[in-house]
Structures are given as structure tokens and as C-alpha cells.
Design a protein around this motif. Sequence first.
Motif, PDB file in Angstrom:
ATOM      1  N   GLY A   3      81.806   1.911  31.706  1.00 26.34           N
ATOM      2  CA  GLY A   3      81.078   2.600  32.766  1.00 26.34           C
ATOM      3  C   GLY A   3      80.229   1.635  33.559  1.00 26.34           C
ATOM      4  O   GLY A   3      80.265   0.427  33.385  1.00 26.34           O
ATOM      5  N   VAL A   4      79.437   2.212  34.468  1.00 22.67           N
ATOM      6  CA  VAL A   4      78.496   1.428  35.263  1.00 22.67           C
ATOM      7  C   VAL A   4      77.299   1.090  34.373  1.00 22.67           C
ATOM      8  O   VAL A   4      76.722   1.977  33.743  1.00 22.67           O
ATOM      9  CB  VAL A   4      78.036   2.212  36.499  1.00 22.67           C
ATOM     10  N   SER A   5      76.958  -0.179  34.331  1.00 22.35           N
ATOM     11  CA  SER A   5      75.873  -0.636  33.473  1.00 22.35           C
ATOM     12  C   SER A   5      74.686  -1.072  34.319  1.00 22.35           C
ATOM     13  O   SER A   5      74.858  -1.839  35.286  1.00 22.35           O
ATOM     14  CB  SER A   5      76.367  -1.802  32.608  1.00 22.35           C
ATOM     15  N   GLN A   6      73.492  -0.607  33.959  1.00 21.97           N
ATOM     16  CA  GLN A   6      72.301  -0.978  34.701  1.00 21.97           C
ATOM     17  C   GLN A   6      71.252  -1.551  33.761  1.00 21.97           C
ATOM     18  O   GLN A   6      71.128  -1.127  32.621  1.00 21.97           O
ATOM     19  CB  GLN A   6      71.696   0.243  35.417  1.00 21.97           C
ATOM     20  N   LEU A  21      66.391  -5.213  39.914  1.00 25.06           N
ATOM     21  CA  LEU A  21      67.188  -4.266  39.140  1.00 25.06           C
ATOM     22  C   LEU A  21      68.656  -4.676  39.272  1.00 25.06           C
ATOM     23  O   LEU A  21      69.135  -4.948  40.374  1.00 25.06           O
ATOM     24  CB  LEU A  21      66.978  -2.843  39.653  1.00 25.06           C
ATOM     25  N   ARG A  22      69.350  -4.670  38.141  1.00 22.99           N
ATOM     26  CA  ARG A  22      70.719  -5.173  38.129  1.00 22.99           C
ATOM     27  C   ARG A  22      71.716  -4.055  37.894  1.00 22.99           C
ATOM     28  O   ARG A  22      71.452  -3.109  37.145  1.00 22.99           O
ATOM     29  CB  ARG A  22      70.852  -6.222  37.029  1.00 22.99           C
ATOM     30  N   CYS A  23      72.872  -4.197  38.528  1.00 28.63           N
ATOM     31  CA  CYS A  23      73.951  -3.224  38.352  1.00 28.63           C
ATOM     32  C   CYS A  23      75.274  -3.946  38.144  1.00 28.63           C
ATOM     33  O   CYS A  23      75.637  -4.836  38.925  1.00 28.63           O
ATOM     34  CB  CYS A  23      74.063  -2.313  39.574  1.00 28.63           C
ATOM     35  N   ASP A  24      75.984  -3.538  37.116  1.00 28.74           N
ATOM     36  CA  ASP A  24      77.312  -4.077  36.821  1.00 28.74           C
ATOM     37  C   ASP A  24      78.302  -2.918  36.965  1.00 28.74           C
ATOM     38  O   ASP A  24      78.317  -2.010  36.127  1.00 28.74           O
ATOM     39  CB  ASP A  24      77.336  -4.630  35.403  1.00 28.74           C
ATOM     40  N   PRO A  25      79.093  -2.899  38.034  1.00 25.12           N
ATOM     41  CA  PRO A  25      79.955  -1.732  38.273  1.00 25.12           C
ATOM     42  C   PRO A  25      81.158  -1.702  37.336  1.00 25.12           C
ATOM     43  O   PRO A  25      81.397  -2.641  36.579  1.00 25.12           O
ATOM     44  CB  PRO A  25      80.399  -1.944  39.716  1.00 25.12           C
ATOM     45  N   ILE A  26      81.897  -0.624  37.409  1.00 28.49           N
ATOM     46  CA  ILE A  26      83.132  -0.516  36.651  1.00 28.49           C
ATOM     47  C   ILE A  26      84.100  -1.591  37.148  1.00 28.49           C
ATOM     48  O   ILE A  26      84.231  -1.797  38.367  1.00 28.49           O
ATOM     49  CB  ILE A  26      83.749   0.886  36.806  1.00 28.49           C
ATOM     50  N   SER A  27      84.741  -2.244  36.215  1.00 28.73           N
ATOM     51  CA  SER A  27      85.650  -3.327  36.565  1.00 28.73           C
ATOM     52  C   SER A  27      86.729  -2.857  37.540  1.00 28.73           C
ATOM     53  O   SER A  27      87.369  -1.815  37.329  1.00 28.73           O
ATOM     54  CB  SER A  27      86.315  -3.868  35.293  1.00 28.73           C
ATOM     55  N   GLY A  28      86.907  -3.598  38.615  1.00 27.60           N
ATOM     56  CA  GLY A  28      87.926  -3.265  39.602  1.00 27.60           C
ATOM     57  C   GLY A  28      87.434  -2.376  40.723  1.00 27.60           C
ATOM     58  O   GLY A  28      88.142  -2.175  41.718  1.00 27.60           O
ATOM     59  N   ALA A  93      75.932   3.224  41.457  1.00 25.83           N
ATOM     60  CA  ALA A  93      77.212   3.904  41.293  1.00 25.83           C
ATOM     61  C   ALA A  93      78.316   3.027  41.863  1.00 25.83           C
ATOM     62  O   ALA A  93      78.056   2.134  42.680  1.00 25.83           O
ATOM     63  CB  ALA A  93      77.198   5.258  41.993  1.00 25.83           C
ATOM     64  N   SER A  94      79.529   3.281  41.424  1.00 21.25           N
ATOM     65  CA  SER A  94      80.657   2.540  41.987  1.00 21.25           C
ATOM     66  C   SER A  94      81.857   3.459  42.150  1.00 21.25           C
ATOM     67  O   SER A  94      81.935   4.515  41.526  1.00 21.25           O
ATOM     68  CB  SER A  94      81.016   1.326  41.113  1.00 21.25           C
ATOM     69  N   SER A  95      82.748   3.064  43.022  1.00 19.73           N
ATOM     70  CA  SER A  95      84.000   3.788  43.192  1.00 19.73           C
ATOM     71  C   SER A  95      85.111   2.784  43.427  1.00 19.73           C
ATOM     72  O   SER A  95      84.866   1.645  43.835  1.00 19.73           O
ATOM     73  CB  SER A  95      83.931   4.806  44.336  1.00 19.73           C
ATOM     74  N   LEU A  96      86.328   3.225  43.184  1.00 20.18           N
ATOM     75  CA  LEU A  96      87.474   2.327  43.259  1.00 20.18           C
ATOM     76  C   LEU A  96      87.551   1.674  44.640  1.00 20.18           C
ATOM     77  O   LEU A  96      87.718   0.468  44.772  1.00 20.18           O
ATOM     78  CB  LEU A  96      88.754   3.110  42.958  1.00 20.18           C
ATOM     79  N   VAL A  97      87.432   2.499  45.653  1.00 20.18           N
ATOM     80  CA  VAL A  97      87.352   2.012  47.018  1.00 20.18           C
ATOM     81  C   VAL A  97      86.288   2.820  47.732  1.00 20.18           C
ATOM     82  O   VAL A  97      85.883   3.876  47.250  1.00 20.18           O
ATOM     83  CB  VAL A  97      88.693   2.143  47.784  1.00 20.18           C
ATOM     84  N   TYR A  98      85.836   2.316  48.877  1.00 22.49           N
ATOM     85  CA  TYR A  98      84.886   3.084  49.661  1.00 22.49           C
ATOM     86  C   TYR A  98      85.677   3.963  50.608  1.00 22.49           C
ATOM     87  O   TYR A  98      86.534   3.497  51.329  1.00 22.49           O
ATOM     88  CB  TYR A  98      83.968   2.173  50.458  1.00 22.49           C
ATOM     89  N   GLU A 108      73.316   4.979  34.244  1.00 21.24           N
ATOM     90  CA  GLU A 108      72.242   5.811  33.696  1.00 21.24           C
ATOM     91  C   GLU A 108      70.896   5.565  34.378  1.00 21.24           C
ATOM     92  O   GLU A 108      69.940   6.272  34.116  1.00 21.24           O
ATOM     93  CB  GLU A 108      72.123   5.594  32.190  1.00 21.24           C
ATOM     94  N   GLY A 109      70.849   4.581  35.232  1.00 24.46           N
ATOM     95  CA  GLY A 109      69.658   4.360  36.026  1.00 24.46           C
ATOM     96  C   GLY A 109      68.665   3.382  35.423  1.00 24.46           C
ATOM     97  O   GLY A 109      68.677   3.100  34.217  1.00 24.46           O
ATOM     98  N   SER A 110      67.821   2.870  36.298  1.00 25.78           N
ATOM     99  CA  SER A 110      66.680   2.044  35.897  1.00 25.78           C
ATOM    100  C   SER A 110      65.424   2.798  36.294  1.00 25.78           C
ATOM    101  O   SER A 110      65.220   3.083  37.478  1.00 25.78           O
ATOM    102  CB  SER A 110      66.696   0.691  36.620  1.00 25.78           C
ATOM    103  N   TRP A 111      64.606   3.137  35.265  1.00 29.31           N
ATOM    104  CA  TRP A 111      63.402   3.920  35.539  1.00 29.31           C
ATOM    105  C   TRP A 111      62.273   2.945  35.835  1.00 29.31           C
ATOM    106  O   TRP A 111      61.845   2.213  34.952  1.00 29.31           O
ATOM    107  CB  TRP A 111      63.058   4.791  34.327  1.00 29.31           C
ATOM    108  N   LEU A 112      61.783   2.952  37.077  1.00 29.64           N
ATOM    109  CA  LEU A 112      60.724   2.030  37.497  1.00 29.64           C
ATOM    110  C   LEU A 112      59.402   2.774  37.603  1.00 29.64           C
ATOM    111  O   LEU A 112      59.321   3.813  38.263  1.00 29.64           O
ATOM    112  CB  LEU A 112      61.069   1.403  38.853  1.00 29.64           C
ATOM    113  N   THR A 113      58.396   2.219  36.950  1.00 24.24           N
ATOM    114  CA  THR A 113      57.046   2.766  37.057  1.00 24.24           C
ATOM    115  C   THR A 113      56.131   1.661  37.566  1.00 24.24           C
ATOM    116  O   THR A 113      56.057   0.582  36.968  1.00 24.24           O
ATOM    117  CB  THR A 113      56.518   3.263  35.705  1.00 24.24           C
TER     118      THR A 113
END
Lengths: 115, 112
Positions: A3-6, A21-28, A93-98, A108-113
Motif C-alpha cells: 500500500g501507500v506508506s507514509q 512528511l514523506r510518502c512512498d506510493p504503491i509501486s508502479g 494517495a496514489s493511482s496507477l495513472v492520473y 494512513e496519513g501523517s498526523w501533524l500537531t
Amino acid sequence: GAGVSQSPSNKVTEKGKDVELRCDPISGHTALYWYRQSLGQGLEFLIYFQGNSAPDKSGLPSDRFSAERTGGSVSTLTIQRTQQEDSAVYLCASSLVYGFGNTIYFGEGSWLTVV
Amino acid sequence: QQQVKQSPQSLIVQKGGISIINCAYENTAFDYFPWYQQFPGKGPALLIAIRPDVSEKKEGRFTISFNKSAKQFSLHIMDSQPGDSATYFCAASSSDTDKLIFGTGTRLQVFP
């Protein structure tokens, strides 16, 4: 990963500090999105990437917010000189194509306070 | 600018009952209407989606009803279960912008 990793999942920072804040999308997946979710609010669009380019930056709230994507994969959302009103969950979030009607998959998000 | 208005903000339903969440949109160019389900601590996940060429779409206990003339669409959850307790978001997009615009969410609680 499947899945998408944050990261980080939670971040508490002092007002005026910068955060990344970092996001690693679904491969591909070539399309990547950042949304912000504030308490009691919907999902506010911030920015999207198609590959490494960001055709639509219209949702960034101010020039303190910036984002980049490298190698068509990992993305970083940077908030400079954080303010208390920046406190929210930042969702990637990510999608195969835009494109119209494509399913987007959220992390699952990054909760910033900001204190 | 709130282009998709969602109601109610919260909803309490007894197990076995019908949950109904409504959304209204302003932009007549919108032509894709998904619903997302979000559990606490998780990201939203696509539940069901509809395009305006049909007035209804059903997947299991979940049904979207679409009224193009009224610019409204709704989610119906039949035989609601405690496991359905979550926040539900409607959304809309158009083929010219592709950007998903979300409603403000409905927190559903189903009690046994």
C-alpha cells in the motif's frame, strides 16, 4: 510494500519549525496526491504529481507549503515555519495513472500537531 | 469554496436499519461520483462509485442513488452492521480537471 506508506505517522513540532512528511506510493503508480484532513473538515486537495512534475499546485494553502517528487516515486511535503493552523492529518494517495475515474489509494496519513 | 455538500454530519443507526447519507454538488461538469469509507486511524478507501449515465448502482448492501437533474446523490447502506461504523466521504470529479473534490464527511455509528 502493498500500500501507500507514509512517515512519520505522528509528528509534534513547535510553532515556527519546518517539517517534512514523506510518502512512498504503491509501486508502479505514476500519479501521487497530497490531501489534508482537518478535524471536522473534509479532504482538502493540496497538490498532485504526474511522474515528477506537478501540474496542479492550486491547493497549496500558502508559500510555506511545498512538495517534490523524485524518481517518479517518493514524495516529500515540506511545511516551513509551521503554524498552529497547520495541525491536521496529511494524507498521501496514489493511482496507477492520473485521469478521470481512476481509483486512488490512500495511505494512513501523517498526523501533524503544531504546539 | 465548497463544491460538494454532504449531510448529515453524524448519523446513529440501529443494527439492521438503513443508513442514508446525502450529497449535493454545484458543478454540472462533474461526472464521476465515488464514495470513500474511512475507519479510525486509517486512510479513506474506495467503497463504490457511479457515473451519471445510470441512476443507481448496487454492490452488496451498498447502493448509490443518483439524481442528475437535482444534482444530488446518496449512499444507502442496507441492513447496517456495527462493522459499518466509520466516516463516509462523498466525492466528485470531472473529466476536464480529474481532481477529486470531497464532501466534509459523515460519521456513522451503528449500534447492536
